[in-house]
Design an enzyme around this catalytic site. Structure first.
Site, PDB file in Angstrom:
ATOM      1  N   GLU A   1     -11.691  -9.114   3.326  1.00  0.00           N
ATOM      2  CA  GLU A   1     -12.538  -7.917   3.457  1.00  0.00           C
ATOM      3  C   GLU A   1     -14.010  -8.315   3.412  1.00  0.00           C
ATOM      4  O   GLU A   1     -14.440  -9.041   2.499  1.00  0.00           O
ATOM      5  CB  GLU A   1     -12.213  -6.931   2.312  1.00  0.00           C
TER       6      GLU A   1
ATOM      7  N   LYS B   1       0.056  -6.019  -3.263  1.00  0.00           N
ATOM      8  CA  LYS B   1      -1.200  -6.720  -2.929  1.00  0.00           C
ATOM      9  C   LYS B   1      -2.026  -6.800  -4.194  1.00  0.00           C
ATOM     10  O   LYS B   1      -2.052  -5.841  -4.982  1.00  0.00           O
ATOM     11  CB  LYS B   1      -1.961  -5.965  -1.834  1.00  0.00           C
TER      12      LYS B   1
ATOM     13  N   ASP C   1      -0.929  -1.696  -3.449  1.00  0.00           N
ATOM     14  CA  ASP C   1      -1.925  -2.336  -4.305  1.00  0.00           C
ATOM     15  C   ASP C   1      -1.522  -2.236  -5.764  1.00  0.00           C
ATOM     16  O   ASP C   1      -1.152  -1.149  -6.247  1.00  0.00           O
ATOM     17  CB  ASP C   1      -3.286  -1.638  -4.142  1.00  0.00           C
TER      18      ASP C   1
ATOM     19  N   ASP D   1      -5.158   1.093  -3.244  1.00  0.00           N
ATOM     20  CA  ASP D   1      -5.738   1.830  -4.385  1.00  0.00           C
ATOM     21  C   ASP D   1      -7.021   2.546  -3.948  1.00  0.00           C
ATOM     22  O   ASP D   1      -7.623   3.298  -4.721  1.00  0.00           O
ATOM     23  CB  ASP D   1      -5.973   0.928  -5.605  1.00  0.00           C
ATOM     24  N   SER D   2      -7.400   2.364  -2.676  1.00  0.00           N
ATOM     25  CA  SER D   2      -8.475   3.181  -2.095  1.00  0.00           C
ATOM     26  C   SER D   2      -8.116   4.660  -2.152  1.00  0.00           C
ATOM     27  O   SER D   2      -8.990   5.516  -1.988  1.00  0.00           O
ATOM     28  CB  SER D   2      -8.737   2.775  -0.643  1.00  0.00           C
TER      29      SER D   2
ATOM     30  N   GLU E   1      -5.860  -8.647  -5.902  1.00  0.00           N
ATOM     31  CA  GLU E   1      -7.168  -9.201  -5.549  1.00  0.00           C
ATOM     32  C   GLU E   1      -7.452 -10.468  -6.359  1.00  0.00           C
ATOM     33  O   GLU E   1      -7.145 -10.522  -7.552  1.00  0.00           O
ATOM     34  CB  GLU E   1      -8.259  -8.153  -5.822  1.00  0.00           C
TER      35      GLU E   1
HETATM   36  O1  KIV Z   1      -7.203  -0.235  -1.029  1.00  0.00           O
HETATM   37  C1  KIV Z   1      -7.276  -0.416   0.200  1.00  0.00           C
HETATM   38  O2  KIV Z   1      -7.212   0.508   1.012  1.00  0.00           O
HETATM   39  C2  KIV Z   1      -7.440  -1.786   0.668  1.00  0.00           C
HETATM   40  C3  KIV Z   1      -7.768  -1.985   2.119  1.00  0.00           C
HETATM   41  C4  KIV Z   1      -9.174  -1.625   2.371  1.00  0.00           C
HETATM   42  C5  KIV Z   1      -7.465  -3.351   2.566  1.00  0.00           C
HETATM   43  O3  KIV Z   1      -7.358  -2.695  -0.081  1.00  0.00           O
END
Ligand code: KIV
Length: 270
Positions: A187, A118, A88, A49-50, A120
């Site tokens: 992280e 993924k 994510d 989600d980055s 959190e």
């Molecule tokens: O969203 C993302 O790119 C991430 C990585 C930094 C692990 O969670």
């Protein structure tokens, strides 16, 4: 890693850790880069989600939507059909209730063809992880600096520096493994703590800013390619300087157009 040793299913990740083979993961948001990475020796692609920050120019990841993640994940799958792809789950698509988490994770997998999600969080998320895994949805955990909690954490800073928070991180990682997570992203965690966590888990840890003791490493693709010269965290190593390449190419194009050197006769039609 040789193609035949590359992970083909999420089950291979534990085998890689057991065999002492480091796992490599890069973020990827589109089919073009996915095609390039599919020709490289990378194990896993993460549709992070980055993308909300990297592509969208936002301050945080919080505004990423499920539809965006499905769209980008489907693009990545088309570009890299033989790579494992994790996606994510965006902010508030899995925290409200287990039912919503199942529905939304299912939408991501069904809508994109990705292999897992993924999410959190530690102990508080363990029942959600278990529910997803029991329904056939592989889950990667994410601990330490969890960007969706950036406001509660007071910024993008290293986590687990004192004994209390270090012990909590150790316990959270175990909760995730016990709930069935197939790996845990760590992280911004002190290297000795990340190594301790990695030593106690059976499933692999994949670190970003968490030192060399993790079972694998992940970086944001655009950062490691040097496309974002303004972002220089300590943990980042740049493997290219594409920002300069892009700037120079654009300047050369502009100069050629202004001087009449482009287009030439070979670029024109009779
Ligand atoms: O969203 C993302 O790119 C991430 C990585 C930094 C692990 O969670």
């Amino acid at each position: 890693m040789a193609a035949e040793a590359r992970p083909r299913t999420v089950l291979d990740l534990v085998a890689m850790k057991a065999a002492g083979r480091k796992i490599t993961m890069l973020t990827c948001y589109d089919a073009l880069f996915a095609r390039l990475l599919a020709a490289a020796d990378i194990d896993l692609l993460l549709v992070g989600d980055s993308l909300h920050q990297v592509l969208g120019g936002h301050e945080t990841t919080l505004g990423a939507t499920l539809d965006q993640m499905v769209y980008h994940a489907a693009s990545v799958r088309r570009g890299a059909p033989d790579r494992l792809v994790f996606v994510d789950l965006p902010f508030l698509t899995y925290q409200v209730s287990i039912e919503e988490a199942i529905r939304n994770a299912g939408r991501v997998l069904a809508g994109s063809g990705a292999h897992g999600v993924k999410l959190e969080g530690g102990a508080a998320m363990a029942p959600t992880v278990r529910a997803l895994v029991e329904r056939g949805i592989p889950v990667l955990g994410h601990l330490g600096l969890t960007p969706q909690s950036v406001h509660a954490l007071g910024g993008y800073r290293v986590q687990g520096r004192d004994e209390l928070t270090a012990n909590r991180l150790m316990a959270d990682a175990q909760y995730l493994e016990d709930a069935g997570a197939c790996g845990v992203v760590l992280e911004l965690v002190p290297a000795p703590l990340a190594a301790r966590i990695s030593g106690t888990l059976t499933v692999p840890t994949i670190g970003i800013g968490a030192g060399a003791g993790c079972d694998g490493q992940v970086l944001v693709l655009h950062d490691m390619l040097g496309l974002n010269p303004d972002f220089s965290p300590r943990f980042l190593r740049r493997y290219a300087d594409l920002a300069s390449t892009v700037r120079e190419a654009a300047d050369r194009f502009a100069a050629d157009v202004r001087s009449g050197r482009y287009p030439g006769p070979e670029h024109s039609f009779e």
